[in-house]
Design a protein around this motif. Structure first.
Motif, PDB file in Angstrom:
ATOM      1  N   MET A  45       4.117  -0.012   5.076  1.00  0.00           N
ATOM      2  CA  MET A  45       3.042  -0.980   4.871  1.00  0.00           C
ATOM      3  C   MET A  45       1.936  -0.378   4.007  1.00  0.00           C
ATOM      4  SD  MET A  45       2.896  -2.664   8.672  1.00  0.00           S
ATOM      5  CE  MET A  45       1.293  -3.345   8.444  1.00  0.00           C
ATOM      6  N   THR A  46       1.620   0.885   4.208  1.00  0.00           N
ATOM      7  CA  THR A  46       0.601   1.558   3.412  1.00  0.00           C
ATOM      8  C   THR A  46       1.032   1.683   1.959  1.00  0.00           C
ATOM      9  OG1 THR A  46      -0.095   2.811   5.347  1.00  0.00           O
ATOM     10  CG2 THR A  46      -0.760   3.666   3.195  1.00  0.00           C
ATOM     11  N   ALA A  49       1.005  -1.742   0.185  1.00  0.00           N
ATOM     12  CA  ALA A  49      -0.361  -2.212  -0.080  1.00  0.00           C
ATOM     13  C   ALA A  49      -0.977  -1.465  -1.266  1.00  0.00           C
ATOM     14  CB  ALA A  49      -1.222  -2.030   1.159  1.00  0.00           C
ATOM     15  N   ALA A  52       0.763  -2.671  -4.441  1.00  0.00           N
ATOM     16  CA  ALA A  52       0.344  -4.036  -4.781  1.00  0.00           C
ATOM     17  C   ALA A  52      -1.015  -4.036  -5.462  1.00  0.00           C
ATOM     18  CB  ALA A  52       0.309  -4.902  -3.530  1.00  0.00           C
ATOM     19  N   GLY A  53      -1.843  -3.081  -5.138  1.00  0.00           N
ATOM     20  CA  GLY A  53      -3.139  -2.973  -5.795  1.00  0.00           C
ATOM     21  C   GLY A  53      -3.080  -2.301  -7.150  1.00  0.00           C
TER      22      GLY A  53
END
Length: 84
Positions: A45-46, A49, A52-53
């Motif tokens: 998940m980290t 994220a 995605a940024g």
């Protein structure tokens, strides 16, 4: 990772000793698999994220985008290639 593995191993050990039998390699394997799965999910998940940024920075064309792209590429490569 060790915290997750240790917690699951203690739980498995408590359950096994409560039934009166000794710990086996299969119990160890089960504890390792369960503890690893608990750690992989937050890690993934980290990474997702962060990527995605950073990916929109690669497609940007505005002022200063050339410099930001040079920063984003190694960070994305590190997120993909780093095992832990």
């Amino acid at each position: 990772m060790l915290i997750y593995l240790d917690r699951v191993w203690n739980e498995v050990g408590t359950k096994i000793t409560a039934t009166g039998r000794s710990l086996t390699r299969a119990d160890l394997h089960h504890a390792i698999m369960e503890g690893a799965v608990e750690r992989v999910r937050p890690k993934m998940m980290t990474v997702v994220a962060i990527m995605a940024g950073l990916i929109p920075i690669l497609w940007s064309t505005g002022a200063g985008s050339e410099i930001m792209q040079r920063i984003a590429v190694p960070m994305i490569r590190g997120m993909v290639s780093r095992p832990c």
